[in-house]
Design an enzyme around this catalytic site. Structure first.
Site, PDB file in Angstrom:
ATOM      1  CB  CYS A 192     -10.515  49.410  44.340  1.00 55.78           C
ATOM      2  SG  CYS A 192     -10.135  51.089  43.546  1.00 55.78           S
ATOM      3  CB  CYS A 224      -7.336  50.304  42.206  1.00 50.80           C
ATOM      4  SG  CYS A 224      -7.827  51.191  43.692  1.00 50.80           S
TER       5      CYS A 224
END
Length: 247
Positions: free
Chosen positions: A32, A35
């Site tokens: 991700c 993230c």
């Protein structure tokens, strides 16, 4: 530094620890991109809070059970825990100002800390700092009622009378001036800590009275329910009986 938390350690590292200090949990995954962008922002803000909050990370790929339990549908997902429960959360990459606002919701304010202390001096100081703190008024009013300072309690509680807890305590205070055997027995039971006995007598008073007195007794019973909590067995049982008595 953030702590890596797993399904095996989440209960201890997050739920139990959050009873002593707020815990912010970052649900993420290695693939991700957002993230990886969010992580340094969260870590920097947590570090600036200087020990007021703990930071934990959960890899959702390695811990799918936690992802299911907390309904993680999109990442990054960040949740703030206090006293074992989620008190604030957000999803996706956010600007720094929004993340700061999130941390403000998770970390107790000075007034909230004073209310949590729970002693009379702390509660009075909380009201000096924030006269609109309903939680402080309810806690202080309860202490005053237990000490028999009825008029003081009502004065403290009246500005928060819109709140169900405060309204219940005001109703209890008003009953102390009522000459009625079931009311007197109910109040005496409350002073002994016998909630079941108190609710039994107050329910009898509801059944045997009308008008304003009946409304006051009902309000007092609702105040006891609020103190016990909605799921308490006494609340469940007597709320049903009260409804039957009224309707």
């Amino acid at each position: 530094m953030p702590v890596d938390v797993t399904e095996a350690t989440f209960q201890l590292e997050v739920i139990e620890r959050s009873r002593d200090i707020p815990v912010v949990v970052d649900f993420w995954a290695a693939w991700c991109g957002p993230c990886r962008q969010l992580a340094p922002l969260i870590e920097a803000i947590a570090e600036r809070r200087d020990g007021e909050v703990l930071l934990a990370k959960v890899d959702i790929d390695a811990n799918p059970g936690l992802a299911r339990e907390y309904e993680i549908m999109s990442i990054p997902a960040v949740k703030g825990f206090r006293a074992g429960a989620v008190v604030a959360e957000f999803v996706g990459l956010q600007p720094e100002a929004s993340i700061e606002s999130f941390f403000n919701k998770v970390i107790p304010s000075a007034v909230e800390k004073l209310v949590a202390a729970g002693d009379e001096d702390s509660l009075r100081e909380a009201l000096v700092r924030d006269a609109g703190s309903t939680a402080a008024r309810v806690a202080l009013g309860r202490i005053m009622l237990e000490d028999g300072r009825v008029h003081e309690a009502v004065e403290v509680l009246r500005p928060a009378s819109h709140d169900l807890d405060a309204a219940g305590l005001i109703a209890l205070a008003g009953l102390r001036e009522i000459d009625h055997p079931d009311v007197a027995a109910g109040l005496a039971a409350l002073e002994r800590g016998d909630r079941e006995g108190a609710l039994t007598h107050l329910l009898d008073a509801v059944r045997g009275t009308t008008g304003d007195l009946r409304d006051s007794v009902r309000g007092a019973m609702v105040g006891v329910f609020r103190e016990l909590g909605d799921q308490h067995p006494l609340t469940v049982r007597f709320r049903r009986r009260l409804s039957q008595a009224l309707y």
